[in-house]
Design a protein around this motif. Structure first.
Motif, PDB file in Angstrom:
ATOM      1  N   MET A   1     -25.616  45.565 -10.120  1.00 30.61           N
ATOM      2  CA  MET A   1     -26.699  44.612  -9.957  1.00 30.61           C
ATOM      3  C   MET A   1     -26.268  43.571  -8.918  1.00 30.61           C
ATOM      4  SD  MET A   1     -28.855  42.505 -12.807  1.00 30.61           S
ATOM      5  CE  MET A   1     -29.728  43.975 -13.271  1.00 30.61           C
ATOM      6  N   SER A   2     -27.217  43.081  -8.148  1.00 28.44           N
ATOM      7  CA  SER A   2     -26.930  42.072  -7.131  1.00 28.44           C
ATOM      8  C   SER A   2     -27.703  40.792  -7.441  1.00 28.44           C
ATOM      9  CB  SER A   2     -27.333  42.594  -5.753  1.00 28.44           C
ATOM     10  OG  SER A   2     -28.737  42.620  -5.641  1.00 28.44           O
ATOM     11  N   LEU A   3     -27.295  39.724  -6.790  1.00 35.92           N
ATOM     12  CA  LEU A   3     -27.989  38.445  -6.975  1.00 35.92           C
ATOM     13  C   LEU A   3     -29.437  38.535  -6.518  1.00 35.92           C
ATOM     14  CD1 LEU A   3     -25.137  36.042  -5.878  1.00 35.92           C
ATOM     15  CD2 LEU A   3     -26.094  36.271  -8.160  1.00 35.92           C
ATOM     16  N   ASN A   4     -29.696  39.341  -5.471  1.00 35.96           N
ATOM     17  CA  ASN A   4     -31.066  39.493  -4.972  1.00 35.96           C
ATOM     18  C   ASN A   4     -31.972  40.241  -5.937  1.00 35.96           C
ATOM     19  OD1 ASN A   4     -30.699  38.053  -2.631  1.00 35.96           O
ATOM     20  ND2 ASN A   4     -30.145  39.838  -1.421  1.00 35.96           N
ATOM     21  N   SER A   5     -31.397  40.898  -6.919  1.00 34.33           N
ATOM     22  CA  SER A   5     -32.237  41.553  -7.922  1.00 34.33           C
ATOM     23  C   SER A   5     -32.649  40.569  -9.028  1.00 34.33           C
ATOM     24  CB  SER A   5     -31.529  42.776  -8.520  1.00 34.33           C
ATOM     25  OG  SER A   5     -30.383  42.377  -9.235  1.00 34.33           O
ATOM     26  N   ILE A   6     -32.021  39.400  -9.043  1.00 36.26           N
ATOM     27  CA  ILE A   6     -32.330  38.371 -10.040  1.00 36.26           C
ATOM     28  C   ILE A   6     -33.046  37.190  -9.397  1.00 36.26           C
ATOM     29  CG2 ILE A   6     -31.335  36.791 -11.754  1.00 36.26           C
ATOM     30  CD1 ILE A   6     -28.925  38.776 -11.883  1.00 36.26           C
ATOM     31  N   LEU A   7     -32.607  36.823  -8.199  1.00 37.58           N
ATOM     32  CA  LEU A   7     -33.148  35.667  -7.473  1.00 37.58           C
ATOM     33  C   LEU A   7     -33.760  36.142  -6.156  1.00 37.58           C
ATOM     34  CD1 LEU A   7     -29.957  33.465  -7.910  1.00 37.58           C
ATOM     35  CD2 LEU A   7     -32.046  33.309  -9.266  1.00 37.58           C
ATOM     36  N   SER A   8     -34.762  35.454  -5.678  1.00 37.45           N
ATOM     37  CA  SER A   8     -35.379  35.871  -4.421  1.00 37.45           C
ATOM     38  C   SER A   8     -34.472  35.527  -3.244  1.00 37.45           C
ATOM     39  CB  SER A   8     -36.763  35.234  -4.236  1.00 37.45           C
ATOM     40  OG  SER A   8     -36.661  33.948  -3.664  1.00 37.45           O
ATOM     41  N   GLU A  10     -35.312  34.642  -0.299  1.00 38.04           N
ATOM     42  CA  GLU A  10     -35.805  33.443   0.374  1.00 38.04           C
ATOM     43  C   GLU A  10     -35.327  32.178  -0.337  1.00 38.04           C
ATOM     44  OE1 GLU A  10     -40.021  31.258   1.507  1.00 38.04           O
ATOM     45  OE2 GLU A  10     -40.048  33.378   0.990  1.00 38.04           O
ATOM     46  N   ALA A  11     -35.388  32.174  -1.666  1.00 33.79           N
ATOM     47  CA  ALA A  11     -34.942  31.008  -2.432  1.00 33.79           C
ATOM     48  C   ALA A  11     -33.432  30.805  -2.273  1.00 33.79           C
ATOM     49  CB  ALA A  11     -35.311  31.162  -3.906  1.00 33.79           C
ATOM     50  N   ILE A  12     -32.680  31.885  -2.287  1.00 29.81           N
ATOM     51  CA  ILE A  12     -31.232  31.798  -2.090  1.00 29.81           C
ATOM     52  C   ILE A  12     -30.932  31.201  -0.720  1.00 29.81           C
ATOM     53  CG2 ILE A  12     -29.125  33.145  -1.736  1.00 29.81           C
ATOM     54  CD1 ILE A  12     -30.161  35.069  -3.919  1.00 29.81           C
ATOM     55  N   GLU A  13     -31.603  31.709   0.304  1.00 35.13           N
ATOM     56  CA  GLU A  13     -31.378  31.224   1.659  1.00 35.13           C
ATOM     57  C   GLU A  13     -31.687  29.730   1.773  1.00 35.13           C
ATOM     58  OE1 GLU A  13     -33.132  32.058   6.089  1.00 35.13           O
ATOM     59  OE2 GLU A  13     -32.892  33.789   4.766  1.00 35.13           O
ATOM     60  N   GLN A  32     -31.565  24.809  -8.929  1.00 38.48           N
ATOM     61  CA  GLN A  32     -33.027  24.632  -8.930  1.00 38.48           C
ATOM     62  C   GLN A  32     -33.649  25.284  -7.698  1.00 38.48           C
ATOM     63  OE1 GLN A  32     -33.286  20.366  -9.266  1.00 38.48           O
ATOM     64  NE2 GLN A  32     -33.154  20.411 -11.499  1.00 38.48           N
ATOM     65  N   LEU A  33     -33.050  25.043  -6.524  1.00 38.13           N
ATOM     66  CA  LEU A  33     -33.614  25.583  -5.281  1.00 38.13           C
ATOM     67  C   LEU A  33     -33.589  27.109  -5.240  1.00 38.13           C
ATOM     68  CD1 LEU A  33     -32.205  23.110  -2.603  1.00 38.13           C
ATOM     69  CD2 LEU A  33     -34.588  23.366  -3.326  1.00 38.13           C
ATOM     70  N   CYS A  34     -32.524  27.717  -5.765  1.00 43.21           N
ATOM     71  CA  CYS A  34     -32.440  29.184  -5.711  1.00 43.21           C
ATOM     72  C   CYS A  34     -33.172  29.845  -6.877  1.00 43.21           C
ATOM     73  CB  CYS A  34     -30.993  29.650  -5.640  1.00 43.21           C
ATOM     74  SG  CYS A  34     -30.058  29.529  -7.173  1.00 43.21           S
ATOM     75  N   GLY A  35     -33.647  29.041  -7.819  1.00 46.53           N
ATOM     76  CA  GLY A  35     -34.407  29.584  -8.944  1.00 46.53           C
ATOM     77  C   GLY A  35     -33.582  29.950 -10.159  1.00 46.53           C
ATOM     78  N   LEU A  36     -32.285  29.724 -10.102  1.00 50.17           N
ATOM     79  CA  LEU A  36     -31.416  30.085 -11.218  1.00 50.17           C
ATOM     80  C   LEU A  36     -31.763  29.310 -12.485  1.00 50.17           C
ATOM     81  CD1 LEU A  36     -28.983  31.698 -12.228  1.00 50.17           C
ATOM     82  CD2 LEU A  36     -27.511  29.885 -11.332  1.00 50.17           C
ATOM     83  N   SER A  37     -32.106  28.037 -12.347  1.00 52.96           N
ATOM     84  CA  SER A  37     -32.365  27.209 -13.527  1.00 52.96           C
ATOM     85  C   SER A  37     -33.633  27.614 -14.280  1.00 52.96           C
ATOM     86  CB  SER A  37     -32.437  25.735 -13.142  1.00 52.96           C
ATOM     87  OG  SER A  37     -33.457  25.518 -12.195  1.00 52.96           O
ATOM     88  N   SER A  38     -34.451  28.462 -13.684  1.00 51.06           N
ATOM     89  CA  SER A  38     -35.666  28.924 -14.371  1.00 51.06           C
ATOM     90  C   SER A  38     -35.512  30.332 -14.952  1.00 51.06           C
ATOM     91  CB  SER A  38     -36.856  28.897 -13.406  1.00 51.06           C
ATOM     92  OG  SER A  38     -36.663  29.831 -12.370  1.00 51.06           O
ATOM     93  N   LYS A  39     -34.302  30.869 -14.902  1.00 48.46           N
ATOM     94  CA  LYS A  39     -34.064  32.227 -15.407  1.00 48.46           C
ATOM     95  C   LYS A  39     -33.736  32.214 -16.899  1.00 48.46           C
ATOM     96  CE  LYS A  39     -34.889  34.111 -11.545  1.00 48.46           C
ATOM     97  NZ  LYS A  39     -36.092  34.904 -11.391  1.00 48.46           N
ATOM     98  N   THR A  40     -33.832  33.383 -17.501  1.00 50.08           N
ATOM     99  CA  THR A  40     -33.514  33.528 -18.922  1.00 50.08           C
ATOM    100  C   THR A  40     -32.004  33.453 -19.125  1.00 50.08           C
ATOM    101  OG1 THR A  40     -33.233  35.926 -18.856  1.00 50.08           O
ATOM    102  CG2 THR A  40     -35.491  35.091 -19.199  1.00 50.08           C
ATOM    103  N   PRO A  41     -31.568  33.142 -20.347  1.00 48.43           N
ATOM    104  CA  PRO A  41     -30.126  33.143 -20.611  1.00 48.43           C
ATOM    105  C   PRO A  41     -29.464  34.479 -20.238  1.00 48.43           C
ATOM    106  CG  PRO A  41     -31.259  32.030 -22.379  1.00 48.43           C
ATOM    107  CD  PRO A  41     -32.329  32.626 -21.491  1.00 48.43           C
ATOM    108  N   GLN A  42     -30.137  35.577 -20.472  1.00 44.27           N
ATOM    109  CA  GLN A  42     -29.571  36.891 -20.129  1.00 44.27           C
ATOM    110  C   GLN A  42     -29.406  37.037 -18.611  1.00 44.27           C
ATOM    111  OE1 GLN A  42     -31.661  40.221 -21.791  1.00 44.27           O
ATOM    112  NE2 GLN A  42     -30.392  41.723 -20.748  1.00 44.27           N
ATOM    113  N   GLU A  43     -30.377  36.568 -17.852  1.00 43.81           N
ATOM    114  CA  GLU A  43     -30.278  36.638 -16.387  1.00 43.81           C
ATOM    115  C   GLU A  43     -29.174  35.717 -15.870  1.00 43.81           C
ATOM    116  OE1 GLU A  43     -34.803  37.638 -14.927  1.00 43.81           O
ATOM    117  OE2 GLU A  43     -34.447  35.672 -15.868  1.00 43.81           O
ATOM    118  N   ILE A  44     -29.023  34.553 -16.486  1.00 40.63           N
ATOM    119  CA  ILE A  44     -27.962  33.625 -16.097  1.00 40.63           C
ATOM    120  C   ILE A  44     -26.600  34.255 -16.379  1.00 40.63           C
ATOM    121  CG2 ILE A  44     -26.907  31.379 -16.604  1.00 40.63           C
ATOM    122  CD1 ILE A  44     -29.835  30.391 -17.167  1.00 40.63           C
ATOM    123  N   GLN A  45     -26.481  34.941 -17.503  1.00 36.63           N
ATOM    124  CA  GLN A  45     -25.230  35.630 -17.823  1.00 36.63           C
ATOM    125  C   GLN A  45     -24.936  36.727 -16.809  1.00 36.63           C
ATOM    126  OE1 GLN A  45     -25.345  36.866 -21.935  1.00 36.63           O
ATOM    127  NE2 GLN A  45     -25.527  34.767 -22.670  1.00 36.63           N
TER     128      GLN A  45
END
Length: 109
Positions: A1-8, A10-13, A32-45
């Protein structure tokens, strides 16, 4: 799995661009900018597992230095001050590294 499969991508950039200048990295703003703070606990893990390059179950200072590079190849490394600040903000048990629960707590706080 890659970060781009969890976060967009564009948001990462956008998040990486926001902290291009040395000593401008703020994890809370970055997550917040990359969208990580809006992910589920499982996605954060899952993001934690990707960032834990040596698969030790912890993100150590040596891995944190290259934090932005894990998101975008060619990004800058974190300064020593940024790395130490990152660890001290998340390291609840003062063992000098960030565990998955500490990372999740920091992202969601």
């Amino acid at each position: 799995m890659s970060l781009n499969s969890i976060l967009s991508a564009e948001a990462i950039e956008n998040a990486v661009k926001d902290c291009q200048a040395p000593d401008s990295f703020c994890f809370r703003k970055f997550s917040q900018l990359c969208g990580l703070s809006s992910k589920t606990p499982q996605e954060i893990q899952e993001v934690f597992r990707i960032l834990d390059e040596d698969h030790s179950g912890f993100i150590e200072e040596s891995e944190l230095k290259y934090f932005l590079l894990r998101f975008v190849p060619g990004a800058r490394t974190l300064t020593e001050a940024e790395t130490k600040s990152f660890i001290s903000a998340a390291d609840d048990d003062s063992d000098g590294r960030i565990g998955v629960q500490e990372f999740q707590k920091m992202v969601l706080s």
